[in-house]
Design a protein around this motif. Structure first.
Motif, PDB file in Angstrom:
ATOM      1  N   GLU A  58     -10.874  11.363   2.252  1.00 21.72           N
ATOM      2  CA  GLU A  58      -9.973  12.421   2.313  1.00 21.72           C
ATOM      3  C   GLU A  58     -10.520  13.739   1.812  1.00 21.72           C
ATOM      4  O   GLU A  58     -10.406  14.759   2.514  1.00 21.72           O
ATOM      5  CB  GLU A  58      -8.705  12.130   1.435  1.00 21.72           C
ATOM      6  N   ILE A  62     -11.353  17.313   3.934  1.00 22.05           N
ATOM      7  CA  ILE A  62     -11.017  18.570   3.442  1.00 22.05           C
ATOM      8  C   ILE A  62     -12.127  19.555   3.237  1.00 22.05           C
ATOM      9  O   ILE A  62     -12.133  20.812   3.975  1.00 22.05           O
ATOM     10  CB  ILE A  62     -10.303  18.675   1.825  1.00 22.05           C
ATOM     11  N   ILE A 171      -9.809  25.477  -1.115  1.00 19.79           N
ATOM     12  CA  ILE A 171     -10.412  24.217  -0.559  1.00 19.79           C
ATOM     13  C   ILE A 171     -10.919  23.300  -1.773  1.00 19.79           C
ATOM     14  O   ILE A 171     -10.789  22.161  -1.813  1.00 19.79           O
ATOM     15  CB  ILE A 171     -11.265  24.477   0.560  1.00 19.79           C
ATOM     16  N   GLU A 174      -8.207  21.863  -3.433  1.00 16.23           N
ATOM     17  CA  GLU A 174      -7.495  20.622  -2.719  1.00 16.23           C
ATOM     18  C   GLU A 174      -8.422  19.565  -2.616  1.00 16.23           C
ATOM     19  O   GLU A 174      -7.996  18.300  -2.689  1.00 16.23           O
ATOM     20  CB  GLU A 174      -7.380  21.233  -1.377  1.00 16.23           C
ATOM     21  N   SER A 175      -9.833  19.619  -2.595  1.00 18.79           N
ATOM     22  CA  SER A 175     -10.810  18.408  -2.345  1.00 18.79           C
ATOM     23  C   SER A 175     -10.809  17.919  -3.786  1.00 18.79           C
ATOM     24  O   SER A 175     -10.828  16.454  -3.868  1.00 18.79           O
ATOM     25  CB  SER A 175     -12.324  19.004  -1.948  1.00 18.79           C
ATOM     26  N   ALA A 178      -7.493  15.605  -4.132  1.00 19.83           N
ATOM     27  CA  ALA A 178      -7.633  14.332  -3.267  1.00 19.83           C
ATOM     28  C   ALA A 178      -8.047  13.205  -4.075  1.00 19.83           C
ATOM     29  O   ALA A 178      -7.520  11.999  -3.511  1.00 19.83           O
ATOM     30  CB  ALA A 178      -8.672  14.689  -2.064  1.00 19.83           C
TER      31      ALA A 178
END
Ligand code: ZN
Length: 238
Positions: A58, A62, A171, A174-175, A178
């Motif tokens: 995932e 991203i 980003i 967000e990564s 994950a």
């Protein structure tokens, strides 16, 4: 496929924690970036290897990386020795990266310093013609990446250079998120770990702010170099 940049990481989530802003920035410029995780992080307090593999898939989406592979070395127990280096050599020769980003030269987690060393040694060995390797039954040609940079992760190391990741901060976070099994999640009932508190993500932000501040931008990621970098124009330095 040929890569411009290969990130080599001891554990799935090291790349995200330490250099995912840089990865996203280079992907946005059109470079092909890949990640090679050395272990599945199976000794981590939380999660399972299966969950962490899903999470890293995932995170890869991203970040927009072109490939992500895992060598399945034994978490904690892998060594910087010939057999482990040769496994990494095969991947370097397969993807022919110009730049390798490797773990910090030393860190709180002993696998990080070891991961940085085994990756760096593999980069050198990969350029030696007399070291023969085969991949899928085919002889591999020697290939040495031009640069190896070490990404600073948990322990503070004075960086040799800092990448401005301000536009890619969202980003990066967000990564990292994950990896739900690893980081702060109030609904997760697994035991607390060093990295699972809400404060840990605050620390990740504080470190990025600190590195960013050092080059007068909002967010940054710091790296150390193995050999002195050269320029021809003083104005190339920012
Ligand atoms: Zn790690």
């Amino acid at each position: 496929m040929k890569l411009d940049i290969l990130v080599i990481a001891a554990h799935p989530d090291d790349a995200e924690l330490a250099c995912s802003g840089t990865i996203a920035a280079q992907v946005a410029k059109g470079y092909k970036v890949g990640i090679l995780d050395l272990t599945k992080g199976e000794m981590g307090t939380r999660g399972t290897p299966e969950i962490r593999m899903q999470e890293s898939e995932e995170a890869s989406k991203i970040l927009g990386v072109s490939i992500r592979e895992n060598l399945g070395f034994k978490d904690i127990f892998f060594r910087d020795d010939d057999s482990h280096r040769l496994e990494i050599v095969k991947i370097i020769r397969k993807y022919k990266p110009e730049i390798v980003l490797a773990n910090a030269v030393t860190d709180r987690h002993p696998d990080h310093g070891k991961g940085g060393a085994v990756a760096s040694n593999a980069c050198f060995m990969s350029g030696l013609r007399k070291i023969e390797t085969h991949f899928d039954g085919i002889d591999q040609a020697p290939w040495r990446p031009k640069y190896v940079y070490h990404y600073i992760q948990n322990n503070y190391i004075k960086p040799d250079f800092v990448v401005d990741i301000t536009d890619f901060w969202g980003i990066k976070i967000e990564s990292i998120k994950a990896f739900r099994s690893q980081f702060y999640d109030p609904n997760n009932k697994e035991p607390q770990s060093f990295i699972s508190s809400a404060e840990f993500l605050d620390f990740v932000e504080a470190r990025s702010r600190e590195f960013g501040h050092s080059i007068m931008v909002k967010y940054g990621e710091g790296f150390t170099v193995e050999r002195t970098l050269g320029i021809t124009d003083l104005f190339d330095l920012k």
